[in-house]
Scaffold this active site. Sequence first.
Site, PDB file in Angstrom:
ATOM      1  N   HIS A  65      -2.571  -1.062  -3.247  1.00 16.91           N
ATOM      2  CA  HIS A  65      -3.633  -0.067  -3.107  1.00 16.91           C
ATOM      3  C   HIS A  65      -3.270   1.121  -3.998  1.00 16.91           C
ATOM      4  O   HIS A  65      -2.304   1.828  -3.735  1.00 16.91           O
ATOM      5  CB  HIS A  65      -3.757   0.387  -1.648  1.00 16.91           C
ATOM      6  N   SER A  89       0.848  -1.191   0.000  1.00  7.54           N
ATOM      7  CA  SER A  89       0.000   0.000   0.000  1.00  7.54           C
ATOM      8  C   SER A  89       0.883   1.240   0.000  1.00  7.54           C
ATOM      9  O   SER A  89       1.691   1.414  -0.909  1.00  7.54           O
ATOM     10  CB  SER A  89      -0.942  -0.019   1.213  1.00  7.54           C
ATOM     11  N   THR A  90       0.786   2.076   1.012  1.00  7.38           N
ATOM     12  CA  THR A  90       1.531   3.328   1.056  1.00  7.38           C
ATOM     13  C   THR A  90       3.028   3.079   0.914  1.00  7.38           C
ATOM     14  O   THR A  90       3.621   2.340   1.689  1.00  7.38           O
ATOM     15  CB  THR A  90       1.270   4.063   2.379  1.00  7.38           C
ATOM     16  N   ASP A 145      -4.821  -4.407   6.050  1.00  8.47           N
ATOM     17  CA  ASP A 145      -5.306  -5.250   4.966  1.00  8.47           C
ATOM     18  C   ASP A 145      -4.327  -6.387   4.700  1.00  8.47           C
ATOM     19  O   ASP A 145      -3.122  -6.162   4.589  1.00  8.47           O
ATOM     20  CB  ASP A 145      -5.486  -4.413   3.706  1.00  8.47           C
ATOM     21  N   MET A 184      -0.035   1.241   4.991  1.00  4.34           N
ATOM     22  CA  MET A 184      -0.780   1.683   6.157  1.00  4.34           C
ATOM     23  C   MET A 184      -1.989   0.785   6.379  1.00  4.34           C
ATOM     24  O   MET A 184      -2.633   0.359   5.427  1.00  4.34           O
ATOM     25  CB  MET A 184      -1.235   3.133   5.959  1.00  4.34           C
TER      26      MET A 184
END
Length: 360
Positions: free
Chosen positions: A202, A176-177, A299, A296
């Site tokens: 993401h 993600s991030t 998930d 972050m």
Amino acid sequence: MYTVLVIDDSPSMRRILKDMVNSIDEFEVIADAMDAYDAREKIKQYEPDLVTIDINMPKMDGVTFLRNLMRLHPMPAVVVSGESVRGNDIFDDGAVGFIPKPETGESMIKFQERIKDTLLNLTFLLKRYTLKKPKPLKKPKKSTSNEIEYKVHPDEVIKSYPATFPGSRLIAIGSSTGGVESLLKVFRKLPKNLPPIVITQHIPYGFSSSFAQRLNANSEVTVHEAKEGMILENSHAYLAPGNMHLTIDKRRDGKYVTRLLDTKKVSHHKPSVDVLFRSINNSVGSSAMAVMMTGMGDDGTIAMKELYDNGAYTVAQNKESCVVFGMPAKAIEANAVKDIIHLEEIADYIIEFSKGKRRK
């Protein structure tokens, strides 16, 4: 707080975008502009952290303005325009995101969700472009429990029926991030002749196709944006689209095939790492390798634990090399990880796994 300049020739669309962006805690519209020349002066005056650009504008079209902006004053820019302009050109010209305007009869709620998802997924880029530290959220959420909470559990989208017989090897990555640049570092080191790789990052809607091409251009592995029904091949990787869950199914002939689910968000995301990892556990089981990278939130934790319990090889990126040590930390806390490794080591571990080796 990240400041935004909205550029659109329509007064009503400027008002809509301003209201929607201002509803996101981390963002504030500092000004709006009716065309490229007005925008140029507003950028000088307000120095925003991000601009949104419409393509169809008078005096100077949005693409020309975007190119000039990247040449003279590089900064994060998100194109907000009709679906007809969607493509890779705007990303080649420097855009970091694309948000299609609502189609006739489409709910404005969906449009608002696209705006929110795109901007929140770009915060890691904004941190690199601005020297200002974001202020605390206007409405901080207070945790009343140490337990991981999920708005939608993966059970509501994909059921669990773990594979009981080993199949062909497959590698799954969740991030993600900070994942965009981190995945690029990993893929630059990957050779050909690896088992198939599937990825859920993401990523904003409209950006996944361009990112898949960027990975492809920087790796010996052939990288695709996943489409429905693609048969997984060795030396190929498949990236989840920015607005669909990617899952993997096993056919009767033993081949793995991609399935896309247009359902609700799971663990706050769509695509969701939990959905991908659970499908891997259902179809590949102990023959899989799962890699949890920077990101972050939490998930992927539920399904990574399922993979771990089913005998799959699970690794997580370490704190020192993560942009955000969230998703890997949650997986580690859940006892779902066999090895914790540095970003620079991930490619080596993937290569070793492809040869039937697992570090102890």
